[in-house]
Design an enzyme around this catalytic site. Structure first.
Site, PDB file in Angstrom:
ATOM      1  N   GLN A 125       0.841  -1.093  -0.002  1.00 26.70           N
ATOM      2  CA  GLN A 125       0.037  -0.206  -0.205  1.00 26.70           C
ATOM      3  C   GLN A 125       0.989   1.243  -0.002  1.00 26.70           C
ATOM      4  O   GLN A 125       1.651   1.261   0.892  1.00 26.70           O
ATOM      5  CB  GLN A 125      -0.687   0.012   1.420  1.00 26.70           C
ATOM      6  CG  GLN A 125      -1.513   1.310   1.597  1.00 26.70           C
ATOM      7  CD  GLN A 125      -2.282   1.140   2.915  1.00 26.70           C
ATOM      8  OE1 GLN A 125      -3.414   0.634   2.759  1.00 26.70           O
ATOM      9  NE2 GLN A 125      -1.511   1.690   4.011  1.00 26.70           N
ATOM     10  N   GLY A 126       0.816   1.935  -0.928  1.00 26.17           N
ATOM     11  CA  GLY A 126       1.529   3.468  -0.946  1.00 26.17           C
ATOM     12  C   GLY A 126       0.678   4.559  -0.560  1.00 26.17           C
ATOM     13  O   GLY A 126       0.281   5.326  -1.259  1.00 26.17           O
ATOM     14  N   TYR A 127       0.797   4.771   0.749  1.00 25.19           N
ATOM     15  CA  TYR A 127       0.001   5.991   1.143  1.00 25.19           C
ATOM     16  C   TYR A 127       0.847   6.842   1.990  1.00 25.19           C
ATOM     17  O   TYR A 127       0.904   7.855   1.523  1.00 25.19           O
ATOM     18  CB  TYR A 127      -1.190   5.396   2.448  1.00 25.19           C
ATOM     19  CG  TYR A 127      -2.358   4.740   1.838  1.00 25.19           C
ATOM     20  CD1 TYR A 127      -2.450   4.563   0.387  1.00 25.19           C
ATOM     21  CD2 TYR A 127      -3.522   4.780   2.580  1.00 25.19           C
ATOM     22  CE1 TYR A 127      -3.522   3.884  -0.131  1.00 25.19           C
ATOM     23  CE2 TYR A 127      -4.710   3.990   1.944  1.00 25.19           C
ATOM     24  CZ  TYR A 127      -4.677   3.537   0.805  1.00 25.19           C
ATOM     25  OH  TYR A 127      -5.924   3.263   0.594  1.00 25.19           O
ATOM     26  N   SER A 128       1.545   6.591   2.988  1.00 22.09           N
ATOM     27  CA  SER A 128       2.353   7.548   3.992  1.00 22.09           C
ATOM     28  C   SER A 128       3.344   8.135   2.985  1.00 22.09           C
ATOM     29  O   SER A 128       4.065   7.246   2.136  1.00 22.09           O
ATOM     30  CB  SER A 128       2.902   6.778   5.012  1.00 22.09           C
ATOM     31  OG  SER A 128       1.605   6.634   5.926  1.00 22.09           O
ATOM     32  N   SER A 160       4.678  -1.737   4.110  1.00 26.75           N
ATOM     33  CA  SER A 160       5.067  -3.001   4.574  1.00 26.75           C
ATOM     34  C   SER A 160       4.988  -3.976   3.297  1.00 26.75           C
ATOM     35  O   SER A 160       4.089  -3.820   2.369  1.00 26.75           O
ATOM     36  CB  SER A 160       3.969  -3.543   5.472  1.00 26.75           C
ATOM     37  OG  SER A 160       4.042  -2.770   6.656  1.00 26.75           O
ATOM     38  N   GLU A 243     -17.902  -8.881   6.668  1.00 29.80           N
ATOM     39  CA  GLU A 243     -18.121  -9.523   8.076  1.00 29.80           C
ATOM     40  C   GLU A 243     -17.226  -9.253   9.138  1.00 29.80           C
ATOM     41  O   GLU A 243     -16.372 -10.164   8.992  1.00 29.80           O
ATOM     42  CB  GLU A 243     -18.226 -11.052   7.654  1.00 29.80           C
ATOM     43  CG  GLU A 243     -19.308 -11.412   6.704  1.00 29.80           C
ATOM     44  CD  GLU A 243     -19.429 -13.125   6.267  1.00 29.80           C
ATOM     45  OE1 GLU A 243     -18.274 -13.445   5.924  1.00 29.80           O
ATOM     46  OE2 GLU A 243     -20.588 -13.642   5.822  1.00 29.80           O
TER      47      GLU A 243
END
Lengths: 403, 358
Positions: A125-128, A160, A243
């Site tokens: 995931q490339g967010y921060s 990560s 769920e």
């Protein structure tokens, strides 16, 4: 009030148990395959039987079951009991797949969902970014459309699994003229390309679970965008229908606490088992109050979800509650270790924490901090609880900056 | 799997809350708090008419035959509203009789307790932290001599259930000779206490007193935990409300992260406790082997949270929070009561440790 699952669901539990008895562990030649290959084979059978990937449509490789949190819980319990593989863990199944199902194009779902849920491909995931943590929407990594493809320049951090990931889903600024949130797009990209450099970050534990990722004219096709240009912020915040696993973290916490009690029995203070020490007994018993409260809060959430009612504020609190208990357990464990608390974690990764030796407690002592910070620091969680849970006004600076 | 209150239980809570909102608004609450007796007969009568006095008593003796959880959800609301009055002692006296009394004793007293025609209380505390059955020292028998402390609304009671040496229980009636009451200046003026001196006072032992005393202890712990959950929830609400209205630097103080985080922390301490007291109450009727220990854990945990939340609430209110006129002090003192009555958290944590075989 009834903590049993009732006749119908116990019948369902029997079916799940029977399936597992027949299908796991694999038999014959299949048992000789390595674990990952076995897991892929088994998962397909469990999907066909309707036990895994329950919220994913059949056309994308899922089993497309009616949402039922209680059945989902029974499946987790039975699979956990027999140590059968569940859906591949990771950000791909947890974050990307639900987002694609909600917001992706047909071809994107067909191309990416099936291999992700089988565990054939992994995502990061490339967010921060270095300058954009809590204020994520201030991100600066640029994406420009040049000759029919996105050209990406900038840097991500705390990514990560970047060393092993096949793909990244990434937030980039594609509309520099637009306001802060409206200038962001949500792109998918191939990690195996010359424009991407991954540098692992060494953590205080000595291990390296996350990385810095540098983009220098990294490329991705024009249509590898989820949602429209400038909709990336909304796409990244898609509310996921799933769920909810409301008691998973409480079960982990209980297991950790049981380990702590065992540690107190094993270690000695002045030649006697530490658990006979009055101050240790007090601390253990006080901690147990939190552990039990968390446990029953989980049962209540499960019930509310099953009834289709809103469990309320508690759903915003689970992370911070787990974090607080994790801190307390770590503090008590390090005291119980006595002079062994001088030692290094003895391992360099999550693997050390999972091991059986005392070094796992030292590793936990440090990792509990990582958990407190990952995915939004405890202070960010407090903002969420304060603003969305208690209805307090937004912080003035945050309010101004989001306009 | 249904870990939630029933519609009936939710309705019961709502009915009691509505009644108290109408009949015991803050002005009335403060009057009773500041008054001489802390006992407002019309308020108690109203609660009794809703069936609160006999919820847990057997139907054959005029009660509603419900469970401890039903009683506990009422205790939560009383805690939430800081309702003054004799609920706790009365409920425990009825429980002791129902569990440990002879048929004759039950027939004589339970219908009157269920209708509120008679008021009951329990005399279980002794000096030096002697709260629990195994610590009691007043010798049982046909006449009792000794001192019991911290008896709830003793001067108003028609019937006192007295804890005796060896962990038994005896009944003493209001007009019995040699019985003397002395008020105790308790901090919590919504639940008044007295000291009871017995001098050769005629008494009647409960045949199953020992079993009843153990259950009385566990139920009392759960009712205190429920009260503490209700009270601490209310303090969080009051503090949040204040943060939304009080202005400084041109904005409501709830804008400031320092306070917002403190309020969030308070909510995080309180909210999960709901299920703990529910389960502790549920266990008393359905999970025998966990009941005693869970009651101890719940009392220790939730009353400890309540006290800390009360301190936090005073701080969140600033200077006004430290005044007598601010309602926070009423809940603060209920927190002191819930925490200390029947033994402090450390005592029950040690019990929990022993019961776990630690």
């Amino acid at each position: 009030m009834d903590l049993s699952y009732g006749e119908e669901l116990e019948g369902y539990r029997g079916e799940v148990a029977k399936f597992l008895e027949d299908n796991w562990p694999l038999q014959g030649d299949e048992a000789k395959l390595d674990w990952n290959e076995q897991a892929v084979k088994f998962r397909q059978r469990a999907i066909d039987a309707g036990y895994l990937c329950r919220n994913i449509p059949k056309q994308y490789g899922g089993s497309e079951q009616e949402p039922d949190v209680l059945k989902a819980q029974i499946i987790r319990e039975e699979f956990g009991r027999t140590r059968a593989p569940m859906e591949p863990r990771g950000i791909g199944t947890m974050m990307l797949v639900p987002t694609l199902l909600e917001r992706g194009n047909e071809w994107q779902k067909e191309k990416f969902v099936p291999p992700t849920i089988r565990g054939d491909v992994a995502w990061c995931q490339g967010y921060s970014e270095p300058g954009s943590g809590s204020d994520l929407a201030s991100l600066k990594t640029r994406g420009e459309l040049v000759n029919g493809e996105w050209v990406i320049n900038g840097q991500k951090i705390w990514t990560s699994g970047a060393t092993s990931a096949d793909y990244m889903f990434v937030l980039v600024r594609t509309e520099p003229e637009a306001s802060k949130h409206a200038g962001i797009s949500y792109l998918l990209m191939d990690m195996k390309q010359p424009g991407i450099e991954v540098r692992p970050l060494r953590q205080m534990t000595g291990g390296a679970d996350f990385c810095e990722v540098f983009f220098t004219d990294a490329k991705t096709p024009e249509d590898w965008i989820v949602g429209k240009r400038g909709e990336g912020w909304l796409v990244s915040r898609t509310t996921l229908k799933h769920e909810r696993n409301s008691i998973g973290s409480t079960q982990q916490t209980r297991a950790l606490f049981a380990g702590l009690v065992q540690l107190a029995k094993d270690r000695k203070i002045d030649g006697k088992p530490a658990i006979e020490d009055p101050s240790i007994r007090q601390r253990l018993a006080a901690l147990e109050g939190y552990v039990k409260a968390h446990q029953y809060a989980g049962y209540r959430t499960l019930t509310k979800d099953a009834k289709g009612e809103d469990p309320g504020m508690i759903t915003m609190m689970n992370k911070i509650i787990s974090t607080n208990i994790g801190h307390d357990i770590a503090r008590l464990a390090i005291d119980l270790l006595g002079e062994d608390g001088l030692l290094d974690a003895g391992g360099t990764s999550m693997a050390a924490m999972m091991s059986g030796g005392h070094e796992r407690w030292i590793s936990h002592y440090m990792y509990s901090l990582g958990i407190a910070v990952a995915g939004g620091t405890a202070n960010i969680q407090r903002n969420v609880i304060g603003e969305r849970g208690l209805g307090l006004p937004r912080d003035a600076a945050a309010e101004r900056s989001s306009k | 799997m249904n870990f939630d209150l029933s519609e009936e239980q939710e309705m019961l809570q709502e009915t009691v809350r509505q009644f108290l909102e109408n009949e015991c608004p803050p002005t009335t609450l403060r009057e009773i708090f500041d008054g001489d007796t802390g006992f407002e007969p019309s308020l108690w009568k109203g609660l009794v008419e809703m069936g609160v006095a006999g919820l847990h008593l057997p139907e054959e003796h005029g009660g509603a035959g419900l469970e401890i959880l039903d009683l506990a959800v009422v205790a939560e609301v009383l805690g939430y509203m800081a309702a003054p009055g004799p609920f706790l002692g009365h409920a425990l006296a009825g429980l002791a009789l129902a569990e440990g009394g002879s048929e004759e004793q039950k027939k004589k007293w339970l219908p009157r307790l269920a209708t509120g025609d008679a008021l009951g209380t329990v005399a279980i505390g002794e000096a030096d932290g002697g709260w629990l059955p195994h610590q009691w020292s007043v010798a049982g028998g046909e006449a009792l001599t000794g001192t019991k402390k911290n008896v709830l609304f003793g001067e108003h009671a028609d019937l006192v259930v007295v804890g005796t040496a060896g962990g038994g229980l005896s009944l003493v009636e209001r007009d019995a000779p040699g019985l003397e009451w002395k008020p105790t200046e308790g901090a919590d003026r919504t639940r008044r206490l007295c000291e009871l001196t017995l001098s050769k006072t005629p008494a009647e032992a409960l045949p199953q007193g020992e079993t009843a005393a153990a259950r009385l202890r566990d139920v009392a712990l759960v009712l205190l935990a429920a009260d503490a959950f209700g009270g601490s929830s209310r303090l969080v609400e009051m503090s949040v409300e204040y943060a939304k209205t009080r202005e400084q630097f041109g904005v409501t103080i709830g804008h400031f992260q320092a306070l917002k985080h403190q309020l969030a922390n308070m909510a995080v301490e309180v909210e999960p406790s709901r299920g703990l007291y529910w389960y502790a109450a549920h266990a008393l009727d359905h999970v025998q082997d966990e009941a005693e220990r869970t009651a101890a854990v719940a009392k220790a945990h939730i009353t400890d949270r309540y006290m800390q939340i009360a301190r936090d609430a005073v701080e969140a209110h600033g200077g006004i929070g430290f005044t007598w006129e601010c309602d926070v002090q009423i809940w603060f003192k209920r927190a002191m009561f819930d925490r200390a009555f029947l033994g402090n958290p450390a005592m029950h944590r040690e019990r929990a440790a022993q019961m776990a075989g630690w």
